[in-house]
Motif scaffolding. Structure first.
Motif, PDB file in Angstrom:
ATOM      1  N   SER A 221     -31.376 -21.565 -16.968  1.00 53.16           N
ATOM      2  CA  SER A 221     -32.556 -21.943 -16.217  1.00 53.16           C
ATOM      3  C   SER A 221     -32.357 -21.677 -14.737  1.00 53.16           C
ATOM      4  O   SER A 221     -31.251 -21.386 -14.280  1.00 53.16           O
ATOM      5  CB  SER A 221     -32.848 -23.436 -16.433  1.00 53.16           C
TER       6      SER A 221
ATOM      7  N   CYS B 234     -30.444 -28.887 -17.736  1.00 55.91           N
ATOM      8  CA  CYS B 234     -31.455 -27.877 -17.442  1.00 55.91           C
ATOM      9  C   CYS B 234     -32.156 -27.513 -18.728  1.00 55.91           C
ATOM     10  O   CYS B 234     -31.661 -27.735 -19.831  1.00 55.91           O
ATOM     11  CB  CYS B 234     -30.812 -26.645 -16.825  1.00 55.91           C
ATOM     12  N   ALA B 235     -33.353 -26.977 -18.579  1.00 53.58           N
ATOM     13  CA  ALA B 235     -34.115 -26.519 -19.741  1.00 53.58           C
ATOM     14  C   ALA B 235     -34.686 -25.161 -19.390  1.00 53.58           C
ATOM     15  O   ALA B 235     -35.293 -24.985 -18.328  1.00 53.58           O
ATOM     16  CB  ALA B 235     -35.229 -27.507 -20.072  1.00 53.58           C
TER      17      ALA B 235
ATOM     18  N   ASN C 186     -31.888 -25.464 -23.916  1.00 53.32           N
ATOM     19  CA  ASN C 186     -31.495 -26.314 -22.801  1.00 53.32           C
ATOM     20  C   ASN C 186     -30.039 -26.711 -22.915  1.00 53.32           C
ATOM     21  O   ASN C 186     -29.390 -26.492 -23.935  1.00 53.32           O
ATOM     22  CB  ASN C 186     -32.393 -27.542 -22.700  1.00 53.32           C
TER      23      ASN C 186
END
Lengths: 259, 435
Positions: free
Chosen positions: A155, A171-172, A177
């Motif tokens: 990401s 994070c995604a 993720n």
């Protein structure tokens, strides 16, 4: 007249390397307490602040305050000519046109000398107040760099959540993720591997990973890094240098993830 | 228009019945707040002649006119050098006619430095103007409110009309009492008005038919003497150009004799026949062509002029109408001009019908030609592009170079950061105050 002698050219090389990818031109402000630098990136969302105290040099002499306006790419080119172990001397007149750099090899009797043209740079200085941060995290600088690099594969931004249990980087992205959690940890044998968290209240903020990765270029300067977070203020990433010198980066948090 | 300069009354023989008279005693030293101006004034002005502010019949603003009780009214035309090539007049007193005539002039005075360099080489030429145009605004009051019909026309005495002018111009009131001026104005009023006798006084009311007649008379005189070459070229020849033959390329003049109006650059209407459709545009065109008169004069003379291909009489009709438009555009208030033009279209004195039909025919031809022609023919545009293309290329090159230099000193990381999405991130200056 400015004359500053660094025992190891390495220090300046690493500092400039760490900054040059963030800012293009900046002023090195020299006064009797040392050499300071403050600059923002082009987007003005990140700020780098460096202080090399007079004690870092031996000797250090600065009769008058001078601002050395330098293009960091040009400075890098010259510094590349210096060996890591070389003794580096910076010299400049009171109203200088050029910065004179002398590299002395400690082993051989090689002496190289360069003059770098200076430029006039219009920069606004921001006053940075001392802030009581809600969360202060110390961790190995290599660990922080690894987390940032790993997460950037997924990401472009990372959420940093600090709680009393630990700090979580998550994070995604489009492909999935990921999250890395660090718990407080102390290593008696290698104190530089300690992870310490000081917390007055839980904080959760989101930052641009590209910028963080960029800051991590300073990892070579210090074994550990300090992250300071508070809601609604920029993240402080601090690398402590020898003495009380430091290299600090500030980054504005992402507010209202509207992507 | 400043009119500080007072004409000298001593006549000097000059060509074309005009006489150059310089402004009065020259001043030296710092910029005069009220610099002298140069005038070319008619000969034989009476001592009573004055420059006065009157209402401009076309624009309804204040303009300066020269009024002479014996010779009538004169308007001023400004002749100026273009701003791009600054010039000035050097006015020297020792050269003036008085000094030469008067030998007994004390030497001391002559030796006194007495010269003046004007800031610009303007010259104001006084040319006779029909008093009709001066009185016309009084004869044609504007409709008081929008939408309402023009105010009912009443018969008024000549005095009333003259008083109306005097009311707008305090400087005129002195003249309005002079018999010669009154007679002059009343005579011209009579030419365009219906009159009735009331007691020992004549009462006047504007008759637009008569006004049109007067204007046409003037237009005919203009046509007989030949239209100025630029008008002939732009408004007559071009309008009657048969499209297929209109490939002839014109040399665009680079030397521009700038007049007050820079309107000379208005694009001429090669493809549209605006002369027949909209009166307002043709008005401005007419005046435009006149202002650009001098610039094209030399060129068009040297050109071999091909004959105009048009049915007989059409060209003359167009000339007449062009002249009429010009007069309307220069001297008539917009509302008067409009009604006059309407009247002219339906008038029986001069039948413009053949012209209209021919122009309509040409318009159609032109449209067809335009449609059939490829879009590649942008000769006009290209001529322009080449001209400033060079400077533009040079500028661009410089900018590019600078940018390149800047880029060369930009590290990879800085470049990469430029692409980073910074939405939602505040600037540092929002957090930290400037020192």
């Amino acid at each position: 007249m400015l004359e500053a002698r660094l025992e190891q050219a390495d220090l300046l090389k690493k500092i400039v390397d760490a900054i040059k990818d963030l800012v293009q031109d900046c002023n090195f402000d020299c006064n009797d307490s040392g050499v300071a630098l403050q600059a923002m990136d082009n987007s003005h969302v990140a700020l780098v602040s460096m202080m090399l105290k007079a004690e870092s040099f031996s000797p250090y002499r600065c009769d008058r305050n001078v601002a050395l306006g330098l293009n960091l790419t040009s400075l890098t080119k010259v510094l590349r000519a210096a060996g890591n172990e070389d003794i580096l001397t910076l010299k400049a007149e009171d109203a200088p046109d050029v910065l004179n750099l002398v590299f002395e090899s400690s082993e051989s009797d090689r002496l190289s000398e360069y003059d770098l043209k200076l430029m006039d740079i219009d920069q606004e200085h921001l006053g940075i107040p001392d802030t009581e941060y809600a969360a202060t995290i110390s961790m190995p600088s290599t660990e922080f760099r690894r987390i940032c690099v790993d997460l950037m594969a997924l990401s472009e931004s990372v959420a940093i959540e600090a709680s009393k249990d630990g700090v979580k980087f998550s994070c995604a992205g489009d492909i999935g993720n990921g999250a890395v959690t660090l718990r407080p940890h102390s290593n008696v044998e290698k104190p530089e591997l300690n992870v310490e968290i000081e917390l007055t209240e839980p904080v959760s903020l989101t930052f641009s990973l590209k910028y963080l990765v960029n800051f991590c270029k300073a990892a070579g300067l210090s074994k550990s890094v300090k992250l300071c977070l508070s809601n609604e203020v920029p993240l402080l990433v601090e690398y402590q240098l020898a003495g009380s010198s430091y290299l600090r980066f500030y980054l504005a948090p992402k507010i209202g993830d509207e992507e | 228009m400043k009119t500080r300069g007072r004409p000298s009354t001593k006549a000097k023989e000059a060509k074309f019945e005009t006489e150059t008279s310089t402004a009065p005693k020259t001043q030296l030293g710092p910029d005069s707040a009220n610099p002298p101006q140069l005038f070319i004034l008619p000969q034989n002005l009476s001592n009573e002649a004055r420059i006065a502010t009157l209402q401009n019949p076309r624009y309804a603003n204040d303009s300066r006119y020269l009024i002479c009780p014996e010779n009538g009214f004169y308007e001023f035309t400004k002749v100026a050098a273009p701003k791009t090539s600054p010039r000035s007049w050097l006015l020297s007193a020792s050269q003036s006619s008085e000094d030469r005539d008067d030998v007994k002039e004390p030497n001391a005075k002559r030796r006194k430095p007495s010269g003046y360099v004007t800031k610009n080489a303007n010259m104001l030429v006084a040319t006779a103007i029909d008093p009709l145009f001066i009185i016309l605004p009084a004869l044609t009051p504007l409709a008081t409110s929008k939408g309402s019909e023009a105010p009912k026309k009443l018969f008024l005495s000549g005095d009333d009309y003259i008083e109306k002018i005097a009311a707008t111009s305090s400087q005129f009131s002195g003249f309005s009492r002079m018999k010669s001026i009154r007679d002059l104005l009343e005579e011209r009023m009579a030419a365009v008005c219906d009159t009735v006798e009331a007691g020992d006084e004549n009462m006047y009311r504007l008759n637009e038919e008569k006004l049109l007649g007067e204007l046409l008379k003037k237009a005919k005189i203009v046509c007989e003497k030949g239209l100025p070459p630029s008008m002939e070229e732009k408004l007559v020849r071009k309008a009657l150009d048969v499209p297929v033959l209109s490939i002839k390329r014109e040399e665009s003049s680079t030397h521009e004799l700038a007049k007050e109006e820079d309107a000379a650059d208005t694009p001429d209407t090669q493809t549209s026949v605006s002369t027949s459709t909209s009166t307002t545009t043709s008005f401005s065109e007419a005046s435009t062509a006149v202002t650009s008169f001098s610039e094209n004069l030399t060129e068009s003379k040297s050109e071999a002029v091909p004959p105009i291909t048009a049915p007989e009489g059409v060209a003359d009709l167009l000339r007449l109408r062009t002249a009429l438009f010009l007069i309307c555009a220069a001297y008539l208030g917009p509302h008067v001009a409009e009604s006059v033009m309407k009247l002219a279209a339906s008038s029986t004195t001069v039948d413009f019908a053949p012209l209209e039909t021919h122009l309509a025919h040409l318009a159609k031809l032109r449209q067809d030609a335009l449609a059939s022609r490829s879009f590649g023919d942008f000769s006009r545009k290209r001529a322009l592009a080449v001209e400033d293309g060079e400077t533009r290329a040079e500028k661009k090159r410089k900018e590019d170079e600078e940018e390149k230099r800047k880029k060369a000193n930009e590290s990879r990381g800085v470049k990469a950061l430029k692409k980073v999405n910074v939405t939602g991130m505040k600037k540092m200056s929002d957090f930290f105050k400037k020192k």
